[in-house]
Design a protein around this motif. Structure first.
Motif, short mmCIF file in Angstrom:
data_model
loop_
_atom_site.label_atom_id
_atom_site.label_comp_id
_atom_site.label_asym_id
_atom_site.label_seq_id
_atom_site.Cartn_x
_atom_site.Cartn_y
_atom_site.Cartn_z
N HIS A 4 -36.60 63.59 41.27
CA HIS A 4 -36.59 64.99 41.67
C HIS A 4 -35.71 65.77 40.71
CE1 HIS A 4 -35.18 68.47 44.07
NE2 HIS A 4 -36.45 68.48 44.44
N ALA A 5 -36.05 67.01 40.50
CA ALA A 5 -35.20 67.94 39.74
C ALA A 5 -35.27 69.28 40.45
CB ALA A 5 -35.67 68.06 38.29
N SER A 6 -34.24 70.07 40.29
CA SER A 6 -34.17 71.38 40.92
C SER A 6 -35.43 72.19 40.63
CB SER A 6 -32.94 72.13 40.41
OG SER A 6 -32.81 73.36 41.06
N GLY A 7 -36.08 72.70 41.70
CA GLY A 7 -37.27 73.50 41.54
C GLY A 7 -38.54 72.69 41.33
N GLN A 8 -38.45 71.37 41.40
CA GLN A 8 -39.63 70.51 41.20
C GLN A 8 -39.83 69.61 42.41
OE1 GLN A 8 -39.19 68.38 37.51
NE2 GLN A 8 -38.92 70.24 36.33
N ALA A 9 -41.05 69.23 42.65
CA ALA A 9 -41.37 68.34 43.76
C ALA A 9 -40.86 66.93 43.50
CB ALA A 9 -42.88 68.31 43.98
N GLU A 10 -40.57 66.23 44.57
CA GLU A 10 -40.19 64.82 44.48
C GLU A 10 -41.42 64.01 44.09
OE1 GLU A 10 -37.14 62.82 47.22
OE2 GLU A 10 -39.10 62.45 48.14
N VAL A 11 -41.23 63.02 43.21
CA VAL A 11 -42.34 62.21 42.71
C VAL A 11 -41.99 60.73 42.85
CG1 VAL A 11 -43.70 61.62 40.66
CG2 VAL A 11 -43.03 63.99 41.06
N SER A 12 -42.91 59.95 43.38
CA SER A 12 -42.76 58.51 43.42
C SER A 12 -43.14 57.98 42.04
CB SER A 12 -43.69 57.93 44.48
OG SER A 12 -43.55 56.53 44.52
N ASP A 13 -42.31 57.11 41.47
CA ASP A 13 -42.53 56.66 40.11
C ASP A 13 -42.04 55.24 39.95
OD1 ASP A 13 -43.40 56.98 37.47
OD2 ASP A 13 -42.39 58.90 37.26
N GLU A 14 -42.20 54.70 38.75
CA GLU A 14 -41.75 53.34 38.45
C GLU A 14 -41.11 53.30 37.07
OE1 GLU A 14 -44.00 49.53 39.39
OE2 GLU A 14 -44.34 49.76 37.23
N LEU A 15 -39.99 52.62 36.98
CA LEU A 15 -39.35 52.31 35.71
C LEU A 15 -39.60 50.83 35.44
CD1 LEU A 15 -35.80 53.84 36.32
CD2 LEU A 15 -37.78 54.97 35.32
N VAL A 16 -39.81 50.48 34.18
CA VAL A 16 -39.92 49.08 33.80
C VAL A 16 -38.71 48.77 32.93
CG1 VAL A 16 -41.27 47.32 32.59
CG2 VAL A 16 -42.44 49.09 33.93
N LEU A 17 -37.94 47.78 33.34
CA LEU A 17 -36.79 47.33 32.57
C LEU A 17 -37.07 45.93 32.06
CD1 LEU A 17 -35.61 49.61 34.45
CD2 LEU A 17 -33.43 48.46 34.17
N ARG A 18 -36.52 45.63 30.88
CA ARG A 18 -36.66 44.29 30.29
C ARG A 18 -35.28 43.83 29.82
NH1 ARG A 18 -41.89 43.65 30.37
NH2 ARG A 18 -43.30 45.29 29.70
N ARG A 19 -35.11 42.53 29.85
CA ARG A 19 -33.88 41.95 29.29
C ARG A 19 -34.03 41.90 27.79
NH1 ARG A 19 -29.44 40.48 31.57
NH2 ARG A 19 -28.67 38.69 30.46
#
Length: 126
Positions: A99-114
């Motif tokens: 979420h950011a000010s003035g923007q809608a909340e969004v479901s998302d995914e981050l991919v992390l790697r070692r």
């Protein structure tokens, strides 16, 4: 994508929440560092320390800092709420709400790697 982190120190929600430890704790700490760097507009840390080498190349390589700064222009008060971590060896899929000010909340995914002994962000919004 604007990112920041709101971490509670637990994974999951409700009565089943357990304190994070081991890899999940390290992954959550990386997301938290990403949050701080984004909120502080510290794109040098994001590009140089938090992204995998592959993500850095995709983000512009030597122009990563400039391009990332440009992409985040105008984004105010970014946040991300960590919802779940799915760990598969050296890869983690992290479900978040952004979420950011003035923007809608969004479901998302981050991919992390070692990489280099540490968890690093390989993709934002995957």
């Amino acid at each position: 994508m604007a990112v920041a982190a709101f971490l509670t120190g637990c994974l999951g929600a409700g009565d089943d929440a357990q304190p994070a430890s081991g890899a999940p704790r390290a992954i959550a700490a990386t997301v938290q560092r990403l949050e701080r760097a984004t909120a502080e507009r510290d794109f040098a840390t994001i590009c140089g320390d938090l992204l995998t080498a592959s993500a850095r190349r995709r983000a512009g390589g030597p122009d990563c800092v400039r391009l990332t700064r440009s992409a985040a222009a105008g984004v105010e008060r970014p946040s991300i709420e960590l919802k779940a971590i799915d760990l598969d060896g050296a890869t983690a899929h992290v479900r978040v709400l952004t979420h950011a000010s003035g923007q809608a909340e969004v479901s998302d995914e981050l991919v992390l790697r070692r990489e280099g002994g540490r968890w690093r962000v390989d993709s934002l919004g995957g």
